[in-house]
Design a protein around this motif. Structure first.
Motif, mmCIF file in Angstrom:
data_model
loop_
_atom_site.group_PDB
_atom_site.id
_atom_site.type_symbol
_atom_site.label_atom_id
_atom_site.label_comp_id
_atom_site.label_asym_id
_atom_site.label_seq_id
_atom_site.Cartn_x
_atom_site.Cartn_y
_atom_site.Cartn_z
ATOM 1 N N ALA A 56 -99.104 -27.901 22.201
ATOM 2 C CA ALA A 56 -98.838 -28.637 20.953
ATOM 3 C C ALA A 56 -98.537 -30.075 20.797
ATOM 4 C CB ALA A 56 -97.847 -27.709 20.167
ATOM 5 N N GLY A 57 -98.183 -30.489 22.113
ATOM 6 C CA GLY A 57 -98.040 -32.022 22.044
ATOM 7 C C GLY A 57 -99.095 -32.740 22.354
ATOM 8 N N CYS A 58 -100.128 -32.123 23.278
ATOM 9 C CA CYS A 58 -100.946 -33.037 23.866
ATOM 10 C C CYS A 58 -102.511 -32.233 24.115
ATOM 11 C CB CYS A 58 -100.508 -33.516 25.245
ATOM 12 S SG CYS A 58 -100.637 -32.477 26.453
ATOM 13 N N ASP A 59 -102.545 -31.273 23.703
ATOM 14 C CA ASP A 59 -104.003 -30.224 23.846
ATOM 15 C C ASP A 59 -104.279 -29.812 25.355
ATOM 16 O OD1 ASP A 59 -104.397 -29.910 21.259
ATOM 17 O OD2 ASP A 59 -105.421 -31.734 20.890
ATOM 18 N N ALA A 60 -103.428 -30.128 26.174
ATOM 19 C CA ALA A 60 -103.653 -29.703 27.605
ATOM 20 C C ALA A 60 -103.572 -28.292 27.570
ATOM 21 C CB ALA A 60 -102.525 -30.170 28.446
ATOM 22 N N ILE B 293 -95.371 -32.263 15.787
ATOM 23 C CA ILE B 293 -95.096 -32.115 14.071
ATOM 24 C C ILE B 293 -95.960 -33.059 13.681
ATOM 25 C CG2 ILE B 293 -93.378 -32.545 12.349
ATOM 26 C CD1 ILE B 293 -91.409 -31.372 14.256
ATOM 27 N N ARG B 294 -96.032 -34.354 14.147
ATOM 28 C CA ARG B 294 -96.719 -35.531 13.581
ATOM 29 C C ARG B 294 -98.340 -34.920 13.507
ATOM 30 N NH1 ARG B 294 -94.758 -40.345 15.995
ATOM 31 N NH2 ARG B 294 -95.659 -39.177 17.926
ATOM 32 N N ARG B 295 -98.788 -34.281 14.699
ATOM 33 C CA ARG B 295 -100.262 -33.767 14.490
ATOM 34 C C ARG B 295 -100.272 -32.967 13.544
ATOM 35 N NH1 ARG B 295 -102.618 -33.314 19.960
ATOM 36 N NH2 ARG B 295 -102.073 -31.299 19.992
ATOM 37 N N PHE B 296 -99.398 -31.845 13.531
ATOM 38 C CA PHE B 296 -99.419 -30.675 12.642
ATOM 39 C C PHE B 296 -99.644 -31.267 11.067
ATOM 40 C CE2 PHE B 296 -96.705 -27.333 10.509
ATOM 41 C CZ PHE B 296 -97.775 -26.526 10.153
ATOM 42 N N LYS B 297 -98.948 -32.340 10.535
ATOM 43 C CA LYS B 297 -98.786 -32.966 9.352
ATOM 44 C C LYS B 297 -99.615 -33.926 9.342
ATOM 45 C CE LYS B 297 -94.581 -33.749 7.523
ATOM 46 N NZ LYS B 297 -93.145 -34.152 7.649
ATOM 47 N N TYR B 298 -100.015 -34.748 9.909
ATOM 48 C CA TYR B 298 -101.111 -35.939 9.843
ATOM 49 C C TYR B 298 -102.431 -36.062 10.339
ATOM 50 C CZ TYR B 298 -96.407 -37.122 7.787
ATOM 51 O OH TYR B 298 -95.162 -37.292 7.348
#
Ligand SMILES: [Zn+2]
Length: 246
Positions: free
Chosen positions: A28-32, A84-89
């Protein structure tokens, strides 16, 4: 929407769902690529340590907890903030699943016992821009996993509120007081409500929602958030980093 448009939309949705189901699980943080049971890769997991695995003296929450119980997964920061940032924006509604899993885990860890799961509503303009309410997607995941019902539209915004980020705490409370309304009070009456949002900062928005729910007859309101943040993190919470303030 005409029947043919509805069909096209349905096919698109199913195709996207199938693609998601077929794509290998990713961090969820970096797509690895990660194991199916994990949310973060091992690198990202190091900066997203849940409250449940922290020393007890690191009390959950912030001023958001004032006046109400608060359950949170972890402090805002590191790869959780990135997720969270990727999820929202980042136009990544698919991240509702792994992040929702973290939220559900926090609720279970806390022994949360509620009847109804209600998301903090998004302003309609923001909803139109983003295409989804991140809190509603998280709430759906939580309601699926708890023995509780989902009431995604229980709360609505009765007026637009100024951007919170630039305001002091007192002004924030004033800014959002009375901004929310319960659509169908009979739906929340005598119910124990989990009020879901992605991040709690000062808690002004959560408190205004809670007030509306209690005013409509809810038995109790417990905040359930992914992260608790100091006010400095509001940049992330209130607007996309590059967007002009309105
Ligand atoms: Zn990662």
């Amino acid at each position: 929407m005409s029947p043919s448009h509805a069909l096209v939309a349905a096919v698109r949705f199913l195709a996207a769902a199938a693609a998601r189901a077929l794509s290998p699980p990713s961090c969820a943080g970096c797509d690895a690529l990660i194991a199916d049971a994990a949310v973060f890769c091992s690198d990202c997991a190091r900066t997203a340590v849940p409250y449940a695995e922290r020393p007890a003296r690191e009390a959950v929450g912030s001023s958001a907890a004032a006046g109400a119980a608060l359950v949170a997964f972890a402090p805002f920061g590191g790869s959780l903030a990135e997720g969270i940032r990727r999820f929202k924006y980042g136009d990544r509604p698919d991240l509702a699943r792994p992040l929702g899993r973290l939220l559900l885990g926090a609720a279970r860890e806390a022994g949360m016992s509620v009847d109804l799961v209600v998301p903090v509503p998004l302003h309609p303009r923001r909803l139109a821009e983003r295409g989804y309410n991140q809190a509603a997607l998280l709430a759906a995941h939580v309601a699926d996993g708890l023995p509780a019902s989902l009431a995604p539209r229980a709360l609505c915004r009765v007026r637009s509120t100024a951007q919170q980020a630039q305001l002091s705490r007192d002004l924030r409370l004033q800014n959002v007081a009375g901004a929310f309304r319960v659509r169908a009070p009979e739906r929340v009456q005598r119910r124990r409500v989990a009020l879901v949002d992605d991040v709690a900062t000062t808690g002004a928005t959560l408190a205004a929602c809670r007030e509306a729910l209690l005013g409509a007859g809810a038995a109790s309101v417990t905040y359930l958030v992914l992260a608790t943040a100091e006010s400095g993190a509001d940049e992330l919470r209130s607007s996309p980093p590059s967007a002009p303030r309105t």
